[in-house]
Scaffold this motif. Structure first.
Motif, PDB file in Angstrom:
ATOM      1  N   ARG A 224       0.835  -1.204   0.000  1.00 51.65           N
ATOM      2  CA  ARG A 224       0.000   0.000   0.000  1.00 51.65           C
ATOM      3  C   ARG A 224       0.868   1.250   0.000  1.00 51.65           C
ATOM      4  N   TYR A 225       1.924   1.230   0.772  1.00 51.29           N
ATOM      5  CA  TYR A 225       2.846   2.372   0.787  1.00 51.29           C
ATOM      6  C   TYR A 225       3.450   2.591  -0.605  1.00 51.29           C
ATOM      7  N   LEU A 226       3.876   1.518  -1.244  1.00 51.94           N
ATOM      8  CA  LEU A 226       4.472   1.634  -2.572  1.00 51.94           C
ATOM      9  C   LEU A 226       3.459   2.161  -3.584  1.00 51.94           C
ATOM     10  N   GLY A 227       2.211   1.696  -3.475  1.00 55.50           N
ATOM     11  CA  GLY A 227       1.185   2.146  -4.419  1.00 55.50           C
ATOM     12  C   GLY A 227       0.897   3.628  -4.332  1.00 55.50           C
ATOM     13  N   ALA A 228       1.166   4.227  -3.172  1.00 55.86           N
ATOM     14  CA  ALA A 228       0.898   5.659  -2.986  1.00 55.86           C
ATOM     15  C   ALA A 228       2.132   6.528  -3.206  1.00 55.86           C
ATOM     16  N   ARG A 229       3.244   5.944  -3.630  1.00 57.17           N
ATOM     17  CA  ARG A 229       4.495   6.689  -3.835  1.00 57.17           C
ATOM     18  C   ARG A 229       4.931   6.554  -5.288  1.00 57.17           C
ATOM     19  N   PRO A 230       4.542   7.501  -6.150  1.00 57.81           N
ATOM     20  CA  PRO A 230       4.773   7.327  -7.599  1.00 57.81           C
ATOM     21  C   PRO A 230       6.236   7.201  -7.987  1.00 57.81           C
ATOM     22  N   ASN A 231       7.130   7.921  -7.337  1.00 56.01           N
ATOM     23  CA  ASN A 231       8.535   7.841  -7.738  1.00 56.01           C
ATOM     24  C   ASN A 231       9.134   6.469  -7.430  1.00 56.01           C
ATOM     25  N   LEU A 232       8.848   5.961  -6.234  1.00 53.64           N
ATOM     26  CA  LEU A 232       9.368   4.643  -5.887  1.00 53.64           C
ATOM     27  C   LEU A 232       8.702   3.563  -6.735  1.00 53.64           C
ATOM     28  N   ARG A 233       7.408   3.696  -6.958  1.00 51.13           N
ATOM     29  CA  ARG A 233       6.704   2.718  -7.788  1.00 51.13           C
ATOM     30  C   ARG A 233       7.276   2.677  -9.201  1.00 51.13           C
ATOM     31  N   THR A 234       7.644   3.831  -9.715  1.00 53.00           N
ATOM     32  CA  THR A 234       8.157   3.904 -11.080  1.00 53.00           C
ATOM     33  C   THR A 234       9.524   3.247 -11.215  1.00 53.00           C
ATOM     34  N   THR A 235      10.306   3.194 -10.131  1.00 47.47           N
ATOM     35  CA  THR A 235      11.579   2.492 -10.233  1.00 47.47           C
ATOM     36  C   THR A 235      11.368   1.024 -10.592  1.00 47.47           C
ATOM     37  N   PHE A 236      10.318   0.412 -10.072  1.00 46.68           N
ATOM     38  CA  PHE A 236      10.039  -0.992 -10.386  1.00 46.68           C
ATOM     39  C   PHE A 236       9.419  -1.140 -11.770  1.00 46.68           C
ATOM     40  N   VAL A 237       8.494  -0.259 -12.110  1.00 40.71           N
ATOM     41  CA  VAL A 237       7.841  -0.342 -13.415  1.00 40.71           C
ATOM     42  C   VAL A 237       8.860  -0.159 -14.536  1.00 40.71           C
ATOM     43  N   SER A 238       9.775   0.782 -14.363  1.00 42.58           N
ATOM     44  CA  SER A 238      10.772   1.031 -15.403  1.00 42.58           C
ATOM     45  C   SER A 238      11.703  -0.169 -15.565  1.00 42.58           C
ATOM     46  N   ASP A 239      12.074  -0.798 -14.458  1.00 44.79           N
ATOM     47  CA  ASP A 239      12.934  -1.980 -14.572  1.00 44.79           C
ATOM     48  C   ASP A 239      12.208  -3.119 -15.279  1.00 44.79           C
ATOM     49  N   LEU A 240      10.931  -3.301 -14.979  1.00 43.86           N
ATOM     50  CA  LEU A 240      10.158  -4.338 -15.665  1.00 43.86           C
ATOM     51  C   LEU A 240      10.066  -4.069 -17.161  1.00 43.86           C
ATOM     52  N   ALA A 241      10.011  -2.794 -17.550  1.00 41.75           N
ATOM     53  CA  ALA A 241       9.985  -2.459 -18.978  1.00 41.75           C
ATOM     54  C   ALA A 241      11.229  -2.983 -19.678  1.00 41.75           C
ATOM     55  N   ALA A 242      12.369  -2.909 -19.008  1.00 39.78           N
ATOM     56  CA  ALA A 242      13.617  -3.404 -19.605  1.00 39.78           C
ATOM     57  C   ALA A 242      13.712  -4.915 -19.544  1.00 39.78           C
ATOM     58  N   MET A 243      13.460  -5.490 -18.373  1.00 40.84           N
ATOM     59  CA  MET A 243      13.711  -6.917 -18.181  1.00 40.84           C
ATOM     60  C   MET A 243      12.670  -7.811 -18.846  1.00 40.84           C
ATOM     61  N   VAL A 244      11.446  -7.333 -18.960  1.00 41.79           N
ATOM     62  CA  VAL A 244      10.390  -8.148 -19.568  1.00 41.79           C
ATOM     63  C   VAL A 244      10.353  -7.958 -21.077  1.00 41.79           C
ATOM     64  N   LEU A 245      10.431  -6.717 -21.535  1.00 42.16           N
ATOM     65  CA  LEU A 245      10.255  -6.450 -22.967  1.00 42.16           C
ATOM     66  C   LEU A 245      11.514  -6.691 -23.787  1.00 42.16           C
TER      67      LEU A 245
END
Length: 418
Positions: A224-245
């Motif tokens: 829940r904390y991560l979901g409410a923190r856009p900058n920290l959340r984006t660190t994971f989303v951006s890494d998934l963009a590289a590692m998955v795609l």
């Protein structure tokens, strides 16, 4: 330009922890190689060797999250000591199995799964200790040094494991791993207590109820904390963009044969190139500490990863292909250093363990999902289509992330905002 070693020079606790982690990681990689060789010697099947990775993947994902939650509510030093001791005993168990010549893959799988459980609980505790040992300004240098240690372990560990197994048997690699863990145990033993800051504050204020309330580990609270923190959340989303795609490694065997007319040695070169690039990125990381726009740096690094993979997909010259894979590995190091630094600097102490647990799950699970996607795309289209399309998809995804998360691109290390 060379790696900033001031965290090692100025902070003895961090220095001991870094040395211990480096030595133990080399030992772990030796053990991983020895287990794979032992399973293949027993079964003669690559399928059963592949199951070794599956036995570790599931516990890493499940217990990575829970281990991070535990690390936020207990003394991290004690958690590190307990889990490192358990890992030492499990390496000793592997050695005893090898000495007894017990030819049972089920026993090996069980030990590997238990190793993954304790590693998943150990890793978030160790990573979340770093901000308590160093000032924020030295976190990029510390994470670059951690990347350097990882690169050395990934290159030296399997090689040494193969050598020791060849000369003295599987038990030699396992027993050396037992010895290597003593360095990590010594480093943990010398650390100061790492009780949660909220518990310390409650104790100072004389409010035991608040301290007790914080003792209940909650994975959902961290999510829940991560979901409410856009900058920290984006660190994971951006890494998934590289590692998955744009994950190329599953295509290396096909690429080696179809494009370069090579065999297993060529596959080895392709697999090693990103690791070499990552290692060089760590060696020449001195400039990272002078970058304040760390979110923008992550976006550029991941875009560079995607571009390097796409160009690799167009090359038909082996050495040129190795160069672009090396550049991709270097870009990945830059991204990792800044993403981890943002997690450590912008998050409060009572959330760092859980965020490091999520970090572990993303790092472990993202590439596996990327392997599946790349392999499927190669079968549907071609290896070229999978690599070029994946690289371009990564660039598109990270561009959209930058456009929709403007605050992430503006993130400034001098004023870290989660």
């Amino acid at each position: 330009m060379l790696a900033d070693i001031s965290p090692l020079r100025d902070h003895p606790d961090f220095r001991r922890l870094w040395v211990g982690n480096t030595v133990s990681y080399i030992g772990q990689q030796m053990t991983a190689m020895a287990v794979s060789l032992q399973v293949y010697a027993i079964t003669g099947s690559s399928f059963y060797v592949g199951l070794v990775g599956l036995c570790s993947l599931v516990p890493l994902i499940v217990f990575g999250l829970y281990g991070g939650a535990i690390a936020d509510v207990v003394d991290r030093r004690k958690l590190g000591l307990i889990t490192s001791s358990a890992l030492t005993l499990l390496s000793l168990a592997l050695a005893l199995v090898a000495i007894a010549d017990l030819r049972s893959v089920a026993v090996l799988y069980t030990i590997v799964a238990l190793q993954a459980v304790f590693f998943a609980m150990n890793s978030p505790a160790r990573s979340s200790m770093i901000p308590r040992l160093l000032p924020a300004a030295q976190l990029p240098a510390a994470n670059a040094l951690a990347s350097l240690a990882s690169g050395v372990g990934q290159m030296a560990g399997p090689m040494l494991g193969g050598v020791f197994v060849g000369f003295w048997g599987y038990q030699a690699a396992y027993l050396i791993d037992v010895g290597a863990f003593t360095a990590s145990l010594y480093a943990m033993w010398r650390l100061p207590a790492m009780r949660p800051e909220t518990e310390l504050a409650a104790a100072d204020a004389g409010t035991k109820a608040g301290a007790v309330a914080r003792r209940r580990p909650s994975v959902l609270e961290g999510l829940r904390y991560l979901g409410a923190r856009p900058n920290l959340r984006t660190t994971f989303v951006s890494d998934l963009a590289a590692m998955v795609l744009a994950q190329p490694r599953v295509l290396f065997p096909a690429v080696a044969v179809l494009w370069f007319g090579g065999h297993s040695s060529t596959v080895g070169l392709l697999a090693a190139a990103p690791a070499v690039g990552a290692l060089l990125g760590s060696v020449f990381s001195g400039w990272l500490g002078r970058v304040n726009r760390q979110g923008l740096a992550v976006l550029i690094a991941i875009g560079s990863w995607g571009a390097a993979i796409a160009v690799f997909g167009l090359t038909r010259n082996l050495w040129l292909g190795l160069l672009f894979l090396g550049l991709a590995g270097c870009a990945d190091t830059v991204s990792m250093v800044f993403r981890n630094t943002m997690l450590q600097a912008a998050a409060p102490d009572d959330m760092r363990g859980r965020l490091q647990g999520v970090f572990l799950v993303v790092v472990v699970g993202g590439p596996r999902l990327g392997d599946f996607l790349a392999g499927s795309a190669a079968d549907l289209f071609s290896p070229t289509g999978a690599l070029v399309g994946g690289g371009l998809a990564c660039i598109l995804a990270i561009t959209l992330i930058g456009l929709f998360q403007r605050g992430f691109a503006r993130y400034d290390a001098r004023n870290p905002i989660a």
